[in-house]
Design an enzyme around this catalytic site. Structure first.
Site, PDB file in Angstrom:
ATOM      1  N   CYS A  83       5.122  11.109  30.283  1.00  0.00           N
ATOM      2  CA  CYS A  83       5.345  12.256  29.399  1.00  0.00           C
ATOM      3  C   CYS A  83       4.340  13.367  29.735  1.00  0.00           C
ATOM      4  CB  CYS A  83       5.294  11.798  27.950  1.00  0.00           C
ATOM      5  SG  CYS A  83       6.138  12.909  26.851  1.00  0.00           S
ATOM      6  N   HIS A 168       7.781   7.157  26.762  1.00  0.00           N
ATOM      7  CA  HIS A 168       6.692   6.189  26.564  1.00  0.00           C
ATOM      8  C   HIS A 168       7.290   4.785  26.431  1.00  0.00           C
ATOM      9  CE1 HIS A 168       3.452   8.986  24.916  1.00  0.00           C
ATOM     10  NE2 HIS A 168       4.511   9.769  24.890  1.00  0.00           N
ATOM     11  N   GLU A 170       5.050   2.182  26.373  1.00  0.00           N
ATOM     12  CA  GLU A 170       3.909   1.346  25.942  1.00  0.00           C
ATOM     13  C   GLU A 170       3.847   1.143  24.431  1.00  0.00           C
ATOM     14  OE1 GLU A 170       3.753   4.459  26.776  1.00  0.00           O
ATOM     15  OE2 GLU A 170       2.357   5.487  25.452  1.00  0.00           O
TER      16      GLU A 170
HETATM   17  N1  GLN Z   1       5.002  17.791  24.625  1.00  0.00           N
HETATM   18  C1  GLN Z   1       3.842  17.243  25.267  1.00  0.00           C
HETATM   19  C2  GLN Z   1       3.318  18.191  26.354  1.00  0.00           C
HETATM   20  O1  GLN Z   1       3.928  19.164  26.645  1.00  0.00           O
HETATM   21  C3  GLN Z   1       4.107  15.869  25.855  1.00  0.00           C
HETATM   22  C4  GLN Z   1       4.387  14.861  24.769  1.00  0.00           C
HETATM   23  C5  GLN Z   1       4.049  13.450  25.121  1.00  0.00           C
HETATM   24  O2  GLN Z   1       3.280  13.176  26.045  1.00  0.00           O
HETATM   25  N2  GLN Z   1       4.561  12.526  24.337  1.00  0.00           N
HETATM   26  O3  GLN Z   1       2.288  17.949  26.928  1.00  0.00           O
END
Ligand code: GLN
Length: 191
Positions: A83, A168, A170
């Protein structure tokens, strides 16, 4: 490598979801270490950039002067960006544009799944994962393997020793996730 030696998997511990990786890493037969200094990075066999907030992580990377040592790690060890971590690795970041390490030839659109879908659960390869304000991987460059997709968009990709997931795994309490297993297999092949 020596099959008996346990791999040490580092999770960058500046911000975000760090500790939830421990049980997955251990269940996949490796050791976990939260890492936040250049000296820590030298000890590990592979590195996870966790989910969290990429803008905050970038600020902390610059504040603690970690840019060059991280970039060096990305050239030589398996790295998995989750992410926000995938945003740090991407070649191009949109909405808005932001600095990144460009270690993986993908384009990501931050928060691309829409704010009304801030968080949702999806099965990826039969395993429930969480999309949390996740980026959409809108483009993949040459040589990028798409391992799994969500809504016809790449969601789990890999090129060489660099892996990224928009989601994610985890946070799911069923250890280890198939993504942790795949990453640790990659680290074993590379070690
Ligand atoms: N929206 C976040 C970003 O732009 C990422 C969100 C996440 O890692 N769950 O960094």
């Amino acid at each position: 490598m020596d099959r008996e030696k346990k791999l040490l998997i580092g999770v960058l511990a500046l911000q975000g979801a760090v500790q939830p990786h421990k049980a997955h890493i251990e269940a996949a037969g490796a050791d976990f270490m939260a890492v936040k200094t250049a000296a820590d990075f030298e000890k590990i066999d592979a590195l996870i950039l966790p989910g969290g907030e990429s803008t905050t992580m970038l600020k902390l990377i610059e504040r603690f002067d970690l840019w060059d040592s991280l970039a060096d790690q990305f050239t030589k060890k398996p790295v998995w960006g989750i992410c926000a971590g995938s945003i740090l690795l991407a070649e191009t970041v949109l909405s808005p544009t932001q600095k990144s390490f460009a270690a993986l030839p993908i384009t990501v659109e931050r928060n691309g799944y829409g704010r009304q879908l801030d968080s949702h659960h999806v099965d990826i390869n039969g395993y429930p994962v969480s999309f949390i304000r996740a980026p959409i991987i809108t483009e993949v460059g040459q040589g990028v393997e798409v391992i799994a997709s969500h809504n016809d968009r790449p969601a789990w990709v890999k090129k060489g020793h660099i892996m990224a997931t928009a989601f994610h795994p985890e946070l799911t309490l069923d250890f280890p996730s198939p993504m942790h297993r795949a990453f640790i297999d990659l680290a074993r092949e590379t070690a």
